[in-house]
Write a protein that holds these residues in place. Structure first.
Motif, PDB file in Angstrom:
ATOM      1  N   LYS A  82      15.622  16.750 -13.244  1.00 29.92           N
ATOM      2  CA  LYS A  82      14.457  16.108 -13.870  1.00 29.92           C
ATOM      3  C   LYS A  82      14.831  15.394 -15.170  1.00 29.92           C
TER       4      LYS A  82
ATOM      5  N   PRO B  48      17.282  22.379 -11.159  1.00 27.63           N
ATOM      6  CA  PRO B  48      16.153  21.439 -11.086  1.00 27.63           C
ATOM      7  C   PRO B  48      15.837  20.784 -12.424  1.00 27.63           C
ATOM      8  N   HIS B  49      16.076  21.504 -13.520  1.00 21.59           N
ATOM      9  CA  HIS B  49      15.811  20.931 -14.849  1.00 21.59           C
ATOM     10  C   HIS B  49      16.807  19.811 -15.159  1.00 21.59           C
TER      11      HIS B  49
ATOM     12  N   HIS C  42      17.832  18.325  -4.291  1.00 24.02           N
ATOM     13  CA  HIS C  42      16.492  18.576  -4.829  1.00 24.02           C
ATOM     14  C   HIS C  42      15.367  17.857  -4.083  1.00 24.02           C
TER      15      HIS C  42
ATOM     16  N   LYS D 183      16.522  18.903   0.003  1.00 24.65           N
ATOM     17  CA  LYS D 183      16.653  20.370   0.119  1.00 24.65           C
ATOM     18  C   LYS D 183      17.833  20.782   0.993  1.00 24.65           C
TER      19      LYS D 183
END
Length: 210
Positions: free
Chosen positions: A65, A61-62, A122, A125
């Motif tokens: 982002k 997820p990082h 993300h 899903k």
């Protein structure tokens, strides 16, 4: 009263100059705190260029982002700097994702497929861990399934995946996203002090490598 006012104005001007000058001075990032030497010197693809590698994973997820900031920052890089993404491989499902990345690069579909794959995992899903699940997704994007599957398992893609696996194991990185500069230094947002400082650290390392 006039003299006091003049002193106040002079002090204000000096403070403004000091603040402006201080903000223009780059922060001195420290080895062992903000960045670290790689576990061993890594080979780079071009001796005439400074190579900056972002180790990432589609499941991270990082990494997802950070994508917009990475895209914006890499436009500011000097001409003698080559920016490359390398899919990190720390588990079997990441191996399949790395095969998709390099297959898409080989077929010319990477620019289209890369953000869609991030979004599918993300935002939507979706579970995209196996080769079959990934090929289902690729086919949904209008890409020929059979041809893409052959490319995923081709000699050239397997070779790039092997290099990505070796880099993941020998660079000393412990997570993603991580950035490796000139095969000699590694850093990440946590070590740098945040996403903003991450780019400051990398910019400093690029200057050091020049």
């Amino acid at each position: 009263m006039m003299r006091k006012l003049m002193h106040t104005l002079a002090a204000a001007v000096l403070m403004t100059v000091f603040t402006t000058t201080a903000s223009a001075v780059p922060m001195n990032y420290v080895e062992g705190t903000h960045f670290f030497p790689t576990a061993e010197k890594l080979a780079t693809s071009d001796d005439n260029m400074i190579e900056v590698v972002e180790m990432f994973s589609y499941t991270c997820p990082h990494c997802f982002k950070l994508e917009p900031a990475i895209d914006e920052w890499k436009q500011t890089l000097p001409e003698n700097v080559k920016f490359t993404k390398v899919p990190a491989i720390f588990r079997d499902s990441w191996l399949e994702l790395a095969k998709v990345y390099y297959a898409a690069e080989a077929t010319g579909d990477l620019e289209m497929l890369h953000p869609k794959l991030f979004n599918a995992i993300h935002v939507d899903k979706r579970r995209l861990n196996t080769e079959d699940q990934l090929l289902d997704f690729v086919e949904e994007q209008g890409i020929d399934r059979e041809s893409f599957a052959k490319m995923m398992n081709s000699f050239s893609v397997q070779g790039k995946v092997k290099k990505a696996l070796v880099m993941s194991q020998t660079s000393g990185i412990t997570g993603v996203p991580s950035i490796i500069v000139d095969g000699r230094y590694r850093t990440d947002a946590s070590s740098a002090g945040g996403a903003e400082d991450l780019f400051g650290v990398v910019d400093q390392l690029i200057q050091q490598a020049n």
